[in-house]
Scaffold this active site. Structure first.
Site, mmCIF file in Angstrom:
data_model
loop_
_atom_site.group_PDB
_atom_site.id
_atom_site.type_symbol
_atom_site.label_atom_id
_atom_site.label_comp_id
_atom_site.label_asym_id
_atom_site.label_seq_id
_atom_site.Cartn_x
_atom_site.Cartn_y
_atom_site.Cartn_z
ATOM 1 C CD GLU A 83 -3.491 -5.749 4.336
ATOM 2 O OE1 GLU A 83 -4.317 -4.899 4.714
ATOM 3 O OE2 GLU A 83 -2.270 -5.563 4.319
ATOM 4 C CD GLU A 136 -3.086 -0.926 2.208
ATOM 5 O OE1 GLU A 136 -3.209 0.180 2.765
ATOM 6 O OE2 GLU A 136 -3.871 -1.861 2.398
HETATM 7 C C1 GCO Z 1 -3.069 -1.832 5.343
HETATM 8 C C2 GCO Z 1 -2.547 -2.566 6.162
HETATM 9 C C3 GCO Z 1 -2.856 -3.126 7.441
HETATM 10 C C4 GCO Z 1 -3.996 -2.528 8.191
HETATM 11 C C5 GCO Z 1 -5.312 -2.986 7.658
HETATM 12 C C6 GCO Z 1 -6.486 -2.475 8.454
HETATM 13 O O1 GCO Z 1 -2.201 -2.196 4.456
HETATM 14 O O2 GCO Z 1 -3.796 -0.906 5.486
HETATM 15 O O3 GCO Z 1 -1.810 -3.467 5.414
HETATM 16 O O4 GCO Z 1 -1.631 -2.888 8.052
HETATM 17 O O5 GCO Z 1 -3.858 -2.880 9.518
HETATM 18 O O6 GCO Z 1 -5.469 -2.556 6.355
HETATM 19 O O7 GCO Z 1 -6.522 -1.090 8.417
#
Ligand code: GCO
Length: 485
Positions: free
Chosen positions: A375, A169
């Site tokens: 995710e 991200e």
């Molecule tokens: C993200 C993250 C996670 C967060 C999850 C929830 O990439 O945003 O990889 O670290 O904890 O998305 O917000």
């Protein structure tokens, strides 16, 4: 059809859970690790809810073997986690830490012994503080340092890793880190955020090249993005243009250079008043544009937008924190609208069709590129209850599942279970329509340090009791176990 068991999916589909180093490891000063920007940020008063820090987090550094056993008991076939750059390479560049490398080799070996495929992310936001002090992602030196770090990690760990991911991200790292400042390093400088976008893109390209130069052309390499699914609230030209702008800023700013070798013209035009982009040097776009084997997608919600044509203040209900500054650089006239219907504790709307449609869209744009959902998950206010009666659920009899007897501590997280079930079904529908999806990873394996929200938001399949570091099987974990068996 509906997809109700893992058998409804391809046999080599990766079923996993995801975590990130700073969110789970703790042990921030052990084994030669030096501070990252998240250590500094978390220790700055007022930055994190309740003053929480990742100093201990889930103590995974000391408990990884137990956690790998939980994954195996659940039936996971893959695990996505990140390396702490400053644990592996304490000064950000230069020599590796033997202790840091040894630690990750132990984790990787434990996963391999259980037949769990390690998906390793090199950068999940925890830049060594020393590099931030020298300018962080606003400088190209940081991208070059990342290339070096990728090379060293490949040499030290490459024999044990299944799939490499350069960045997680970059949207958050750039826009939340340097734009709205709700993430480390907490800067609120619009031009710096755009420099960070470019240097993160460059880091990706240099990282892919480094991984391949050490491990050969066949090593599976990916990047994980969090595309914003921007839905215009009306069909008006103005609202559709707001969605276009958010798509450019959030998605095509990364997909363009990485997959097509160019920044989108509309993105450059939308940001022209903020920067002239003169920090993009000759050869950068060629360096960024590397072939990859998999595109990781993190998906949680959709965002609904309109163009604010009037005098009124812009509405911003975008789920990225209550910051003084906006992460949406150059998009001050875009309104973000709260959605009717169910939301998670993050305030994010629940829309499984958004995931299905996103996968279809990406497949349409990049038909030869395999995708994975790296995710997906939800925060809810979980409660531990003590069930009086014997428990007869899927976990009964399974080691570690505490499967029965009176007094078992339970977390009946129906809403999370439904969320995961419905999103897995959405992935199935995408597959059914011909999209090449290779895996699905729940965020997260266990409750952990949720960035600016500290330990207040629980995303785990396992409940983390932070007082004792006990992990409890939530009902969602038991459901997942049944789904996978
Ligand atoms: C993200 C993250 C996670 C967060 C999850 C929830 O990439 O945003 O990889 O670290 O904890 O998305 O917000």
């Amino acid at each position: 059809m509906t997809f109700t068991t893992a058998k409804d999916f391809p046999h080599d589909f990766a079923w996993g859970a995801a975590t990130a180093a700073y969110q789970i490891e703790g042990a921030v000063a052990e084994g030669g690790r030096t501070p990252s920007i998240w250590d500094t940020f978390a220790h700055t008063p007022g930055r994190i809810m309740n003053g929480d820090t990742g100093d201990i987090a889930c103590d995974h550094y000391h408990r990884f073997a137990e956690d790998v056993t939980l994954m195996a008991d659940m039936g996971l076939t893959a695990y996505r986690f990140s390396l702490s750059w400053s644990r592996v390479m304490p000064t950000g560049t230069g020599s590796l830490s033997d202790d840091g490398v040894a630690y990750y080799r132990r984790v990787l070996t434990a996963l391999r012994e259980r037949g769990i495929r390690p998906f390793v992310t090199l950068y999940h936001w925890d830049l060594p503080q020393e590099l931030e002090d020298a300018g962080g992602w606003t400088t190209r030196a940081t991208a070059e340092a990342f290339g070096e770090y990728a090379r060293a990690a490949a040499e030290a760990l490459g024999d044990l890793v299944d799939t490499w991911t350069t960045l997680n991200e970059p949207w958050c790292a750039a826009y939340l880190g340097y734009g709205s400042g709700v993430h480390a390093p907490g800067r609120t400088e619009p031009e710096s955020a755009l420099k960070a976008v470019h240097h993160l893109n460059l880091a990706h390209g240099l990282g892919v090249q480094a991984l391949r130069s050490v491990l050969g052309d066949d090593v599976p390499v990916s990047v994980t993005l969090n595309p914003q699914v921007a839905v215009p609230v009306s069909d008006s030209a103005a609202d559709r243009d707001a969605a276009r702008q958010i798509d450019a800023l959030s998605n095509r700013a990364f997909l363009g250079p990485m997959l097509e070798g160019a920044y989108p013209a509309d993105f450059l035009a939308d940001t022209a008043e903020i920067t002239d982009w003169s920090f993009v040097q000759d050869g950068d776009l060629e360096a960024i544009h590397q072939s990859i084997d998999l595109l990781g997608i993190n998906y949680y919600q959709t965002v609904h937008v309109s163009r604010n044509l009037g005098e009124g203040a812009a509405v911003r209900n975008d789920g990225h924190g209550d910051a003084a500054a906006s992460p949406w650089i150059g998009a001050d006239t875009v309104n973000f609208h709260a959605q009717p219907g169910p939301v998670t504790t993050m305030g994010w709307n629940i829309q499984p069709n958004g995931l299905r449609d996103l996968l279809r869209d990406l497949h349409r744009q990049y038909p030869d590129l395999p995708l994975a959902v790296t995710e997906n998950g939800a925060a809810f206010a979980d409660e531990v209850v003590v069930d009086g009666a014997g428990f007869e659920g899927a976990g009964a009899g399974v080691e570690g599942a505490d499967g029965g007897g009176s007094g078992a501590r339970r977390v009946h997280d129906e809403a999370r279970t439904a969320y995961i079930r419905d999103h897995i079904n959405a992935v199935g529908q995408a597959l059914e329509s011909g999209v090449d999806v290779r895996g699905y990873f729940v965020w997260s394996l266990m409750d952990n340090f949720e960035w600016a929200f500290g330990f207040d938001r629980r995303f785990g399949l396992f409940y983390t009791d932070y007082a004792t570091q006990e992990r409890l099987w939530k009902d969602s974990a038991l459901w997942m176990q049944e789904f996978l068996h």
